[in-house]
Write an enzyme that holds these catalytic residues in place. Structure first.
Site, mmCIF file in Angstrom:
data_model
loop_
_atom_site.group_PDB
_atom_site.id
_atom_site.type_symbol
_atom_site.label_atom_id
_atom_site.label_comp_id
_atom_site.label_asym_id
_atom_site.label_seq_id
_atom_site.Cartn_x
_atom_site.Cartn_y
_atom_site.Cartn_z
ATOM 1 N N GLU A 1 0.835 -1.209 0.000
ATOM 2 C CA GLU A 1 0.000 0.000 0.000
ATOM 3 C C GLU A 1 0.868 1.257 0.000
ATOM 4 O O GLU A 1 2.085 1.209 0.146
ATOM 5 C CB GLU A 1 -0.896 0.035 1.242
ATOM 6 C CG GLU A 1 -2.323 -0.459 1.010
ATOM 7 C CD GLU A 1 -3.189 0.562 0.288
ATOM 8 O OE1 GLU A 1 -2.651 1.616 -0.136
ATOM 9 O OE2 GLU A 1 -4.397 0.326 0.139
ATOM 10 N N ARG B 1 -7.685 -0.469 13.213
ATOM 11 C CA ARG B 1 -6.311 -0.235 12.767
ATOM 12 C C ARG B 1 -6.244 0.972 11.849
ATOM 13 O O ARG B 1 -7.264 1.488 11.380
ATOM 14 C CB ARG B 1 -5.769 -1.462 12.031
ATOM 15 C CG ARG B 1 -6.404 -1.751 10.667
ATOM 16 C CD ARG B 1 -5.543 -2.734 9.899
ATOM 17 N NE ARG B 1 -6.105 -3.189 8.640
ATOM 18 C CZ ARG B 1 -5.997 -2.540 7.481
ATOM 19 N NH1 ARG B 1 -5.389 -1.364 7.430
ATOM 20 N NH2 ARG B 1 -6.512 -3.055 6.375
ATOM 21 N N ASN C 1 -5.278 2.945 8.343
ATOM 22 C CA ASN C 1 -5.284 2.643 6.918
ATOM 23 C C ASN C 1 -4.639 3.807 6.178
ATOM 24 O O ASN C 1 -3.720 4.440 6.692
ATOM 25 C CB ASN C 1 -6.696 2.350 6.415
ATOM 26 C CG ASN C 1 -6.703 1.410 5.216
ATOM 27 O OD1 ASN C 1 -5.997 0.398 5.220
ATOM 28 N ND2 ASN C 1 -7.471 1.722 4.197
ATOM 29 N N ASP D 1 -9.727 2.058 -4.237
ATOM 30 C CA ASP D 1 -8.810 1.942 -3.093
ATOM 31 C C ASP D 1 -8.019 3.238 -2.980
ATOM 32 O O ASP D 1 -8.589 4.284 -2.736
ATOM 33 C CB ASP D 1 -7.923 0.709 -3.285
ATOM 34 C CG ASP D 1 -7.290 0.218 -1.993
ATOM 35 O OD1 ASP D 1 -6.956 1.060 -1.148
ATOM 36 O OD2 ASP D 1 -7.130 -1.010 -1.835
#
Length: 284
Positions: A17, A97, A99, A195
């Site tokens: 990512e 969490r 991102n 995304d």
């Protein structure tokens, strides 16, 4: 226009990512969220480094004074140039969490979170100032993802992946506040989920399609004008890099694939894909 991808770094990241070009070092930063690793890649020399973090890392960005800022599971951390780690803001939320994250034109960090189970309204988008002050901007997202600004800083683009939309906000000239949320693009069924994203010098939005095996470019009016098909299904994010910001770097993932492609989890690059916009470092 035909785009030919190259393999910048052959890897097996579970959830690659967050590609980010660091002009101060001439390196590309990227991460493996679930592997808890921060990667660097120098395209001029081919040199790579890997640093393991103590917990899942959602994003990493360069800082104005050197070092890195990290969007971590339990908050925002700072890594100094000498390797010293310290917390800028710590907020432990069980089951949640970090991102994706992005640095705004004013140097603040827009940091996203999500629940591990991706529950609706379990995530947030917050603005983190260089002094560690935190303001929650959105508290009802599921999977906070791509964030970016138009070249003039007047618009902010944002993705909450399960909505299948790229949304756009107006940005206040005086205070940087975001308002007037509306949809720019709705991704059709069967094309994957939006995304990570980046914005180019023409104001067009490039978006990675998780499950769609492609990166798309949309004009500021929301028209699709370019598609880059890729050999892996889980395409996670994209960013322009290189000394002239013309190479499009693309991260990929292999988590959950029953039959991963050999390049799943690698860092890909499309040379000469377009022209990026210099990204500011974090002010902290």
């Amino acid at each position: 226009m035909t785009h030919i991808y190259d393999v910048a770094v052959r890897a097996e990241a579970a959830l690659g990512e967050g590609p980010t070009w660091d002009p101060a070092t001439g390196r590309l930063l990227w991460i493996d969220i679930l592997g808890s690793r921060v990667h660097t890649y120098d395209p001029a020399t081919g040199r790579r480094t890997v640093r393991r973090t103590d917990q899942h890392v959602g994003a990493v960005k360069p800082r104005a004074g050197g070092g890195l800022v990290l969007n971590l599971r339990d908050g925002i951390g700072l890594l100094d140039p000498d390797g010293t780690f310290r917390w800028l803001h710590r907020e432990v939320v069980p089951g949640r969490r970090a991102n994706d994250a992005a640095v705004a034109p004013d140097g603040s960090l827009f940091a996203g979170t999500m629940r591990y189970d991706e529950a609706p309204c379990g995530g947030t988008l917050s603005r983190v100032g260089g002094d560690g002050t935190v303001k929650v901007l959105l508290d009802d997202v599921a999977v906070s993802n791509g964030t970016g600004w138009s070249p003039d800083g007047r618009l902010m683009y944002y993705i909450d992946s399960p909505t299948r939309r790229i949304d756009v906000f107006d940005v206040g000239e005086a205070d940087g506040r975001i308002a007037n949320r509306r949809s720019l693009v709705a991704i059709e069924d069967g094309a994957g989920f939006p995304d990570g994203l980046c914005v180019d010098a023409d104001g067009c939005v490039w978006v990675a399609l998780w499950g769609g095996g492609a990166v798309r470019r949309y004009t500021p009016s929301g028209e699709l004008d370019r598609v880059i098909p890729l050999p892996v299904p889980l395409v996670t994010a994209c960013a322009f890099g290189g000394s002239d910001l013309t190479d499009l770097y693309i991260t990929t993932a292999r988590v959950g694939l029953t039959a991963p492609h050999p390049l799943a989890g690698s860092l890909l690059v499309v040379p000469g894909a377009g022209k990026g916009v210099p990204q500011p470092p974090f002010a902290g």
